[in-house]
Design a protein around this motif. Structure first.
Motif, PDB file in Angstrom:
ATOM      1  N   PHE A  50       0.821  -1.208   0.000  1.00 52.88           N
ATOM      2  CA  PHE A  50       0.000   0.000   0.000  1.00 52.88           C
ATOM      3  C   PHE A  50       0.862   1.269   0.000  1.00 52.88           C
ATOM      4  O   PHE A  50       0.342   2.370   0.119  1.00 52.88           O
ATOM      5  CB  PHE A  50      -0.948   0.021   1.200  1.00 52.88           C
ATOM      6  N   ALA A  51       2.193   1.098  -0.109  1.00 50.25           N
ATOM      7  CA  ALA A  51       3.141   2.228  -0.104  1.00 50.25           C
ATOM      8  C   ALA A  51       2.852   3.169   1.066  1.00 50.25           C
ATOM      9  O   ALA A  51       2.616   4.359   0.883  1.00 50.25           O
ATOM     10  CB  ALA A  51       3.102   2.974  -1.436  1.00 50.25           C
ATOM     11  N   GLU A 125      -9.217   6.755   3.827  1.00 52.98           N
ATOM     12  CA  GLU A 125      -9.958   6.192   2.703  1.00 52.98           C
ATOM     13  C   GLU A 125      -9.421   4.788   2.449  1.00 52.98           C
ATOM     14  O   GLU A 125      -8.205   4.576   2.369  1.00 52.98           O
ATOM     15  CB  GLU A 125      -9.769   7.058   1.461  1.00 52.98           C
ATOM     16  N   CYS A 126     -10.314   3.846   2.321  1.00 49.89           N
ATOM     17  CA  CYS A 126      -9.901   2.467   2.080  1.00 49.89           C
ATOM     18  C   CYS A 126      -9.383   2.342   0.647  1.00 49.89           C
ATOM     19  O   CYS A 126     -10.001   2.868  -0.286  1.00 49.89           O
ATOM     20  CB  CYS A 126     -11.087   1.525   2.307  1.00 49.89           C
ATOM     21  N   PRO A 127      -8.258   1.650   0.466  1.00 45.19           N
ATOM     22  CA  PRO A 127      -7.756   1.452  -0.898  1.00 45.19           C
ATOM     23  C   PRO A 127      -8.774   0.707  -1.762  1.00 45.19           C
ATOM     24  O   PRO A 127      -9.659   0.006  -1.259  1.00 45.19           O
ATOM     25  CB  PRO A 127      -6.502   0.605  -0.692  1.00 45.19           C
ATOM     26  N   ARG A 133      -7.047  -6.695  -2.900  1.00 40.31           N
ATOM     27  CA  ARG A 133      -6.963  -8.116  -3.278  1.00 40.31           C
ATOM     28  C   ARG A 133      -5.530  -8.496  -3.675  1.00 40.31           C
ATOM     29  O   ARG A 133      -5.063  -9.594  -3.382  1.00 40.31           O
ATOM     30  CB  ARG A 133      -7.915  -8.431  -4.421  1.00 40.31           C
ATOM     31  N   GLY A 134      -4.831  -7.590  -4.339  1.00 39.88           N
ATOM     32  CA  GLY A 134      -3.446  -7.850  -4.719  1.00 39.88           C
ATOM     33  C   GLY A 134      -2.546  -7.998  -3.502  1.00 39.88           C
ATOM     34  O   GLY A 134      -1.696  -8.897  -3.448  1.00 39.88           O
ATOM     35  N   VAL A 135      -2.728  -7.129  -2.522  1.00 34.16           N
ATOM     36  CA  VAL A 135      -1.937  -7.216  -1.291  1.00 34.16           C
ATOM     37  C   VAL A 135      -2.290  -8.501  -0.544  1.00 34.16           C
ATOM     38  O   VAL A 135      -1.409  -9.195  -0.023  1.00 34.16           O
ATOM     39  CB  VAL A 135      -2.141  -5.962  -0.405  1.00 34.16           C
ATOM     40  N   HIS A 160      12.341  -0.777   1.256  1.00 34.55           N
ATOM     41  CA  HIS A 160      12.639   0.615   0.966  1.00 34.55           C
ATOM     42  C   HIS A 160      11.385   1.415   1.263  1.00 34.55           C
ATOM     43  O   HIS A 160      10.268   0.918   1.103  1.00 34.55           O
ATOM     44  CB  HIS A 160      13.047   0.804  -0.497  1.00 34.55           C
ATOM     45  N   LEU A 161      11.540   2.631   1.646  1.00 31.99           N
ATOM     46  CA  LEU A 161      10.386   3.437   2.010  1.00 31.99           C
ATOM     47  C   LEU A 161       9.398   3.585   0.855  1.00 31.99           C
ATOM     48  O   LEU A 161       8.226   3.788   1.070  1.00 31.99           O
ATOM     49  CB  LEU A 161      10.831   4.801   2.518  1.00 31.99           C
ATOM     50  N   HIS A 162       9.846   3.416  -0.380  1.00 32.28           N
ATOM     51  CA  HIS A 162       8.945   3.535  -1.540  1.00 32.28           C
ATOM     52  C   HIS A 162       9.055   2.323  -2.441  1.00 32.28           C
ATOM     53  O   HIS A 162       9.143   2.429  -3.636  1.00 32.28           O
ATOM     54  CB  HIS A 162       9.243   4.804  -2.336  1.00 32.28           C
ATOM     55  N   GLY A 163       9.071   1.122  -1.846  1.00 31.59           N
ATOM     56  CA  GLY A 163       9.103  -0.097  -2.643  1.00 31.59           C
ATOM     57  C   GLY A 163       9.985  -1.143  -1.998  1.00 31.59           C
ATOM     58  O   GLY A 163      10.856  -0.824  -1.209  1.00 31.59           O
ATOM     59  N   THR A 164       9.753  -2.387  -2.330  1.00 30.99           N
ATOM     60  CA  THR A 164      10.498  -3.486  -1.745  1.00 30.99           C
ATOM     61  C   THR A 164      10.792  -4.521  -2.809  1.00 30.99           C
ATOM     62  O   THR A 164      10.162  -4.563  -3.854  1.00 30.99           O
ATOM     63  CB  THR A 164       9.676  -4.151  -0.632  1.00 30.99           C
TER      64      THR A 164
END
Length: 170
Positions: A50-51, A125-127, A133-135, A160-164
């Motif tokens: 969810f970043a 706000e809910c994603p 579903r992807g998460v 990483h703070l903006h991706g893994t």
């Protein structure tokens, strides 16, 4: 930050989470076993999927010890810690979905609402359902990889703070 999760002996009550920050400092914590993906490992999936900046792993990556980071992310009525609270609430909401074994967007949204209200923070706000579903699917896949590990085997990830990125399994 490098994340290494190691499976302990079959009868152990917990497994190990090792966090190696970019500056080389290391923190280790126990992850209680619960039959699904350990809560602290679910943080990896949720915060990256969810970043979410400012969650438990981001706090630890910035040099804060995990015990203090846990206090910050679980503390009620700390409006300046809203991001940590939202990340924790989203992990808890996703954990309810793992326990049920299937994804239900309305149930996820309700769990998110209850978890944020319990922390006295505004409900985010809910994603979108597809993203959720992807998460959830990522969490299921990591759960299976985790459950398939034998004693002393581990999984290693870069956070990483903006991706893994997932790196390896040993």
């Amino acid at each position: 930050m490098k994340i290494i999760v190691t499976k302990r002996a079959v009868g152990a009550k917990s497994d190990q989470l090792q966090l190696i920050r970019d500056d080389g400092s290391v923190s280790e914590i126990d992850m209680p076993r619960q039959g699904i993906l350990p809560h602290d490992l679910l943080h990896f999936v949720v915060e990256s999927g969810f970043a979410l900046p400012g969650g438990f792993l981001s706090i630890v990556a910035n040099g804060i010890e995990p015990g203090f980071a846990m206090v910050q992310s679980h503390a009620p009525s700390m409006t300046h810690k809203r991001q940590a609270g939202i990340a924790e609430a989203m992990v808890e909401a996703m954990q309810t979905q793992l326990w049920s074994g299937q994804f239900d967007h309305a149930a996820f949204e309700y769990a998110l609402q209850m978890a944020t209200e319990a922390r006295s923070i505004a409900v985010p706000e809910c994603p979108a359902e597809m993203q959720c579903r992807g998460v959830f699917q990522q969490a299921l896949e990591l759960t299976q990889a985790w459950l398939n590990l034998s004693e002393a085997q581990y999984l290693e990830f870069d956070f990483h703070l903006h991706g893994t990125t997932a790196e390896s399994e040993q």
